[in-house]
Structure formats: structure tokens, C-alpha cells
Scaffold this motif. Structure first.
Motif, PDB file in Angstrom:
ATOM      1  N   VAL A   1       0.864  -1.183   0.000  1.00 53.64           N
ATOM      2  CA  VAL A   1       0.000   0.000   0.000  1.00 53.64           C
ATOM      3  C   VAL A   1       0.899   1.232   0.000  1.00 53.64           C
ATOM      4  O   VAL A   1       1.567   1.544   0.989  1.00 53.64           O
ATOM      5  CB  VAL A   1      -0.929   0.012   1.224  1.00 53.64           C
ATOM      6  N   GLN A   2       0.936   1.936  -1.126  1.00 53.64           N
ATOM      7  CA  GLN A   2       1.895   3.013  -1.323  1.00 53.64           C
ATOM      8  C   GLN A   2       1.578   4.269  -0.506  1.00 53.64           C
ATOM      9  O   GLN A   2       2.459   4.894   0.053  1.00 53.64           O
ATOM     10  CB  GLN A   2       1.977   3.371  -2.819  1.00 53.64           C
ATOM     11  N   ASP A   3       0.302   4.664  -0.466  1.00 50.81           N
ATOM     12  CA  ASP A   3      -0.088   5.893   0.240  1.00 50.81           C
ATOM     13  C   ASP A   3      -1.300   5.578   1.097  1.00 50.81           C
ATOM     14  O   ASP A   3      -2.435   5.819   0.698  1.00 50.81           O
ATOM     15  CB  ASP A   3      -0.394   6.994  -0.778  1.00 50.81           C
ATOM     16  N   LYS A   4      -1.044   5.040   2.268  1.00 49.96           N
ATOM     17  CA  LYS A   4      -2.139   4.602   3.140  1.00 49.96           C
ATOM     18  C   LYS A   4      -3.025   5.765   3.556  1.00 49.96           C
ATOM     19  O   LYS A   4      -4.252   5.624   3.620  1.00 49.96           O
ATOM     20  CB  LYS A   4      -1.570   3.890   4.375  1.00 49.96           C
ATOM     21  N   ALA A   5      -2.431   6.929   3.832  1.00 48.49           N
ATOM     22  CA  ALA A   5      -3.211   8.085   4.273  1.00 48.49           C
ATOM     23  C   ALA A   5      -4.209   8.508   3.200  1.00 48.49           C
ATOM     24  O   ALA A   5      -5.386   8.785   3.488  1.00 48.49           O
ATOM     25  CB  ALA A   5      -2.286   9.240   4.637  1.00 48.49           C
ATOM     26  N   ALA A   6      -3.760   8.577   1.938  1.00 48.93           N
ATOM     27  CA  ALA A   6      -4.638   8.974   0.838  1.00 48.93           C
ATOM     28  C   ALA A   6      -5.728   7.934   0.619  1.00 48.93           C
ATOM     29  O   ALA A   6      -6.894   8.280   0.367  1.00 48.93           O
ATOM     30  CB  ALA A   6      -3.824   9.182  -0.432  1.00 48.93           C
ATOM     31  N   PHE A   7      -5.354   6.660   0.695  1.00 42.27           N
ATOM     32  CA  PHE A   7      -6.341   5.595   0.526  1.00 42.27           C
ATOM     33  C   PHE A   7      -7.417   5.684   1.601  1.00 42.27           C
ATOM     34  O   PHE A   7      -8.618   5.609   1.318  1.00 42.27           O
ATOM     35  CB  PHE A   7      -5.660   4.229   0.575  1.00 42.27           C
TER      36      PHE A   7
END
Length: 288
Positions: A212-218
Motif C-alpha cells: 500500500v503506497q499511500d495509506k493516508a490517501a487511501f
């Protein structure tokens, strides 16, 4: 031998087994539940199991089909997906090569397991010398995205789910990278349709945790998507967003209600589509 052996993994979301075991119980010859002997996830985090779960399990298992398999499933020298592969392999060896090795995750719920078993039985000859003719029997997952507004948002296009194999030389989770036979069978996959704390726990501890590259954005997108705006958005997958292009909405707050309300005929891939996939798989692996 040549029995239907079903395996589950018990971890932080163990309570979901109360929904995933019942749909397969009648048709399974035996059910094996793998549990780390120190209650560790693939990332090494520990979890607690309420003793009431084991009371439920004992009361539910009226035919004495269920075995709890405890072992050392966490190797600190491996990353999460490698521990995932390792535990599934150990579980399948416990289940016994020579039987159908069916592995179902705790958040996956078969719609018609009896039909899937009929499809498995068409390939029983592959249980003889399975190492020399490794095969995988797939179904399709309806991935549930988020519960919202008296219903659930789910991914419009079903995805492949490799559920069973005759020989467990797993390469990535349940995938052995050998020939796949596709079938017209559906599982409802609760996937990321859980409350936010449970979702964060899953993202940190499952086999895909480093992907998961960008957990915050997801999480922000997941948090703000609802019944009113889901049609205006796209690309919802947690690793490569475009793999989950669009969402649909289905009424129902429980798996039972969703199973009744969802348009399975409209979602299920056609027999022609599946025949093409199987034709391609047959020739792809013919000389391998």
C-alpha cells in the motif's frame, strides 16, 4: 483421500469465521483452522481471542469436523507475504495432499459452496500424483468496499479468487502460478468493508502491508466515499487504484441481506467468458 478439506486462518479478525465457516460446513469433509501458537500476525503483532469464540466453535461443530491447528507461523526473518505463503503451505500439508485443499479467508463467504464442490469433483483425477499436474480451481470475489447508509458499496467488477488446489506449492498467498480452472462460483468478500480501526489493523498486518503506497490517501478516500458521491469517483483499489474502477450500491446491513439483495446473475461472468479463460489456461500450461 480425495476428500474436501477446507482451511481457514485465525488471526485478528477471527470473529468473521462465524460467518465464513457455516456456508461450507455441510459439504466439507473436514475443516482445519490454523492459529499461531503465540497469537501473532504475519507482521509479528499479537492479538487476543475472546474465549467465547472457542465456545461458539465447539457448539457449532455438531459433526466434529473442525480441527484447531496451532503451530509457529511467524518467522521474524520473513516479510508478511512470505509468512502468509508459509502458513498456507503448512496448513495445506496438515490438511493432507491427496485431498482438495480449499483455503478460504475469514472475510470470504461462499454463496453456493455445494456447487463449487461439484466443480471440484470434475477434476478428482488430478488428485492422483498432484505434484506432476498441479491445478488450481478459482471462483469470483465480489469485493465489498464500505458499509454506508443502510447498505454496502461494492466493486462493480468481480475479481478472481483462487480457492482450491491439489498441490500447495504457493508462490503468492493462495496462488501456485500453475494452471487455473475458472468456475461460475461467487464469494462475498468483506475485504475492506469494516470499521476504520479494523481496517487500519488489517492494512498494517496482512500480507500486502508493504504494497500500500499511500495509506493516508487511501484511507481518506475510503473515509469520505458514501452513497451520495460514489458515482462521482473512481479508482478505489488499495495498491493499484485503477484495478477497482467503479463502485455499486446494494441494500443490506448483513451478509445474509446482501446475499439476498445483490444481483448475482448480473455480476457473474458468463459461461462463454469462463470457457475462453479456461481454453487459454489449458494451452498456456500444456507444455510447461
Amino acid at each position: 483421500m480425495k476428500k474436501i478439506h477446507v482451511g481457514f486462518l485465525l488471526s485478528y479478525d477471527y470473529d468473521k469465521l462465524k460467518k465464513s465457516i457455516p456456508p461450507v460446513y455441510k459439504e466439507a469433509d473436514a475443516i482445519f483452522i490454523a492459529m499461531d501458537h503465540k497469537n501473532r500476525t504475519w507482521s509479528g503483532e499479537t492479538f487476543i481471542v475472546d474465549p467465547a469464540f472457542f465456545e461458539w466453535l465447539e457448539a457449532f461443530d455438531v459433526d466434529n469436523k473442525i480441527q484447531l491447528y496451532k503451530d509457529d507461523f511467524y518467522d521474524p526473518n520473513l516479510i508478511a507475504i512470505e509468512n502468509d505463503n508459509r502458513e498456507r503451505h503448512m496448513l495445506s500439508l496438515k490438511m493432507g495432499v491427496g485431498n482438495w485443499l480449499v483455503q478460504i479467508d475469514s472475510d470470504e463467504y461462499f454463496v453456493d459452496f455445494a456447487n463449487y464442490v461439484k466443480d471440484l469433483r470434475r477434476f478428482d483425477s488430478y488428485l492422483d500424483n498432484p505434484e506432476k499436474k498441479n491445478i488450481q480451481i478459482a471462483a469470483y470475489l465480489i469485493n465489498l468496499y464500505k458499509y454506508t447508509d443502510n447498505g454496502v458499496l461494492f466493486i462493480k467488477e468481480p475479481t478472481r479468487g483462487i480457492i482450491a488446489t491439489n498441490y500447495p506449492n504457493y508462490q503468492v498467498a493462495r496462488n501456485t502460478r500453475k494452471r487455473i480452472v475458472y468456475t461460475q462460483n461467487i464469494l462475498l468478500h468483506e475485504s475492506i468493508a469494516r470499521d476504520e480501526a479494523e481496517l487500519v489493523l488489517k492494512l498494517d498486518n496482512w500480507g500486502h502491508n508493504i504494497e500500500v503506497q499511500d495509506k493516508a490517501a487511501f484511507l481518506e478516500k475510503w473515509r469520505t466515499t458514501n452513497k451520495s458521491n460514489y458515482k462521482e469517483r473512481e479508482n478505489f483499489f488499495y495498491i493499484e487504484p485503477e484495478k477497482w474502477k467503479h463502485l455499486e450500491f446494494c441494500e443490506g446491513n448483513t451478509i445474509e441481506e446482501i446475499r439476498k439483495n445483490i444481483n448475482l446473475k448480473g455480476i457473474m461472468p458468463s459461461k462463454f467468458f469462463i470457457a475462453k479463460k479456461n481454453f487459454g489456461q489449458y494451452f498456456k500450461h500444456l507444455f510447461k
